[in-house]
Design a protein around this motif. Structure first.
Motif, PDB file in Angstrom:
ATOM      1  N   PHE A 233       0.874  -1.165   0.000  1.00 18.01           N
ATOM      2  CA  PHE A 233       0.000   0.000   0.000  1.00 18.01           C
ATOM      3  C   PHE A 233       0.913   1.217   0.000  1.00 18.01           C
ATOM      4  O   PHE A 233       1.798   1.324   0.851  1.00 18.01           O
ATOM      5  CB  PHE A 233      -0.903   0.025   1.235  1.00 18.01           C
TER       6      PHE A 233
ATOM      7  N   THR B 296      -0.030  -5.949  -5.644  1.00 21.98           N
ATOM      8  CA  THR B 296       0.232  -7.303  -5.154  1.00 21.98           C
ATOM      9  C   THR B 296       1.372  -7.895  -5.976  1.00 21.98           C
ATOM     10  O   THR B 296       1.564  -7.551  -7.140  1.00 21.98           O
ATOM     11  CB  THR B 296      -0.998  -8.220  -5.260  1.00 21.98           C
TER      12      THR B 296
ATOM     13  N   VAL C 156      -7.040   2.578  -2.914  1.00 22.30           N
ATOM     14  CA  VAL C 156      -7.519   2.144  -1.596  1.00 22.30           C
ATOM     15  C   VAL C 156      -7.800   3.372  -0.749  1.00 22.30           C
ATOM     16  O   VAL C 156      -7.248   4.419  -0.947  1.00 22.30           O
ATOM     17  CB  VAL C 156      -6.537   1.221  -0.871  1.00 22.30           C
TER      18      VAL C 156
ATOM     19  N   GLN D 235      -2.762   0.272  -4.306  1.00 20.47           N
ATOM     20  CA  GLN D 235      -2.462  -1.074  -3.822  1.00 20.47           C
ATOM     21  C   GLN D 235      -1.817  -1.880  -4.939  1.00 20.47           C
ATOM     22  O   GLN D 235      -2.262  -1.841  -6.089  1.00 20.47           O
ATOM     23  CB  GLN D 235      -3.744  -1.770  -3.368  1.00 20.47           C
TER      24      GLN D 235
END
Length: 82
Positions: free
Chosen positions: A44, A60, A82, A58
């Motif tokens: 984040f 991943t 986010v 965000q």
């Protein structure tokens, strides 16, 4: 937002396993969740509020290694705001 070379140097380090690591990066606040090996797998990035929740972007990580520990795939995916 795109992950640059300077941020990748921070993300390629190993941290404490299975924890949420927070730190500053330039004018941004970072929160990284690590896997059992200490590699960041969730990121984040943005501005933290009073409670420590980050408002920003965000990412991943797809990190795939073979049985010998050789990295087969290492890629960061943008997941949105986010």
């Amino acid at each position: 937002m795109k992950i640059g070379d300077k941020l990748l140097k921070v993300l390629n380090k190993t941290y404490e396993p299975s924890t949420m690591v927070t730190r500053k990066f330039g004018r941004y606040d970072l929160a990284m969740k690590t896997d059992e090996a200490g590699n960041p797998i969730l990121l984040f990035i943005g501005q933290a509020d009073e409670q420590g929740m980050i408002k920003g972007d965000q990412f991943t990580r797809r990190l795939i290694k073979d049985e010998n520990g050789v990295t087969l795939k290492d890629h960061w995916d943008y997941k949105g705001k986010v």
